[in-house]
Design an enzyme around this catalytic site. Structure first.
Site, PDB file in Angstrom:
ATOM      1  N   SER A 171      24.166-115.503  42.848  1.00  0.00           N
ATOM      2  CA  SER A 171      22.795-114.637  43.761  1.00  0.00           C
ATOM      3  C   SER A 171      23.203-113.334  43.467  1.00  0.00           C
ATOM      4  O   SER A 171      24.190-112.824  43.057  1.00  0.00           O
ATOM      5  CB  SER A 171      23.328-115.072  44.991  1.00  0.00           C
ATOM      6  OG  SER A 171      22.823-114.301  46.018  1.00  0.00           O
TER       7      SER A 171
ATOM      8  N   TYR B 111      28.406-116.342  52.730  1.00  0.00           N
ATOM      9  CA  TYR B 111      27.179-116.376  51.721  1.00  0.00           C
ATOM     10  C   TYR B 111      27.938-115.853  50.320  1.00  0.00           C
ATOM     11  O   TYR B 111      28.001-116.473  49.417  1.00  0.00           O
ATOM     12  CB  TYR B 111      26.003-115.994  52.032  1.00  0.00           C
ATOM     13  CG  TYR B 111      24.862-116.331  51.137  1.00  0.00           C
ATOM     14  CD1 TYR B 111      24.351-117.790  50.918  1.00  0.00           C
ATOM     15  CD2 TYR B 111      24.347-115.281  49.967  1.00  0.00           C
ATOM     16  CE1 TYR B 111      23.421-117.874  49.988  1.00  0.00           C
ATOM     17  CE2 TYR B 111      23.489-115.760  49.104  1.00  0.00           C
ATOM     18  CZ  TYR B 111      23.094-116.847  48.871  1.00  0.00           C
ATOM     19  OH  TYR B 111      22.067-117.294  48.166  1.00  0.00           O
TER      20      TYR B 111
END
Length: 277
Positions: free
Chosen positions: A144, A157
């Site tokens: 990401s 995350y």
């Protein structure tokens, strides 16, 4: 090195019931690549398969929770029952948990890691023998933008996506000289449902949670179809790292030149953009 030809290859995609996973499947199918679709969402899998049906490729659907060790271990046999082998594995499935570390429960932190990191590890371990059997294979792991930087409120995350990054880079070195290449993907703000489905700490005010999710949705601008095409094109070119979207490219550059103070710079740029708007 010659481009990777995807026609008549077979790819397995996790999280294929929507978002980037569905877009990857569509981009691959347009190139004549057979696809094994895996997701927990049966309706989403059916819709993805329907969208691919005009491409004359072999399609299989597999209900799968990547956090389920037994289900992942059993999946290679199920895939081989539908396809002759496997050439590409796209570890795309992922979830989000928002909130500062002190507020996020250990259970939610572990739930996210079981999917975002351990799911990638389990799938890679389960399918590495099939990839080794291919004369030209590719492992594609989705990290990401938050595997490049770590904003406040994204401790779980970011930790998982940094872990995917390190795992993928180590694998690339270990697999050098074999028939398996590794592509690590850092998508920026792609228009998917990840913000809507994100968990928030227990006790969070519903209005505050709704505002946070709405703010996150504003950052998710790049169409998933465009992201899927960028990633598949990079796989064809055998790229080792892919930055998806202008936001990912800009932030990667800022982090490279200011690895400690990048967040202050990003916040300052964001304030200027809001003022200009």
């Amino acid at each position: 090195m010659a481009p990777m030809r995807l026609e008549n290859r077979t790819a397995l995609i996790t999280g294929a019931g929507g978002g980037i996973g569905r877009a990857l499947a569509q981009s691959l199918a347009r190139r004549g690549c057979h696809v094994a679709l895996a997701d927990l969402n049966a309706a989403g899998l059916d819709e993805t398969a329907r969208l691919l049906s005009t491409n004359r490729v072999r399609i299989s659907r597999h209900l799968l929770d990547v956090a389920d060790r037994a289900a992942v271990a059993a999946l290679p046999e199920r895939v081989l029952a539908e396809h002759c082998g496997l050439d590409l594995l796209f570890n795309n499935a992922g979830v989000a948990v928002g909130g500062h570390f002190a507020d996020v429960s250990e259970a939610d932190f572990e739930w996210l890691f079981e999917i975002n990191f351990w799911g990638v590890v389990r799938m890679t371990r389960a399918f590495l023998p099939l990839l080794r059997a291919s004369d030209d294979a590719r492992l594609v792991n989705l990290s990401s933008l938050y595997g490049l930087i770590a904003p406040p409120g994204q401790s779980a995350y970011s930790a998982s996506k940094f872990a995917v990054r390190g795992f993928s880079q180590a694998l690339r070195h270990e697999l050098e000289g074999t028939s398996i290449g590794v592509t690590l993907v850092h998508p920026g703000g792609v228009a998917t449902a990840i913000a809507d489905s994100a968990r928030v700490p227990a006790g969070t005010d519903p209005d505050e949670a709704a505002r946070a999710k709405a703010g996150m949705r504003k950052l998710l601008k790049l169409p998933a179809a465009r992201a899927g095409e960028i990633i598949v094109s990079a796989v064809e070119r055998r790229q080792g790292r892919v930055l998806v979207g202008s936001d990912a490219k800009v932030v990667a550059l800022i982090e490279r030149f200011a690895p400690v103070s990048y967040w202050r710079i990003i916040e300052r740029l964001a304030r200027r953009e809001r003022s200009a708007a």
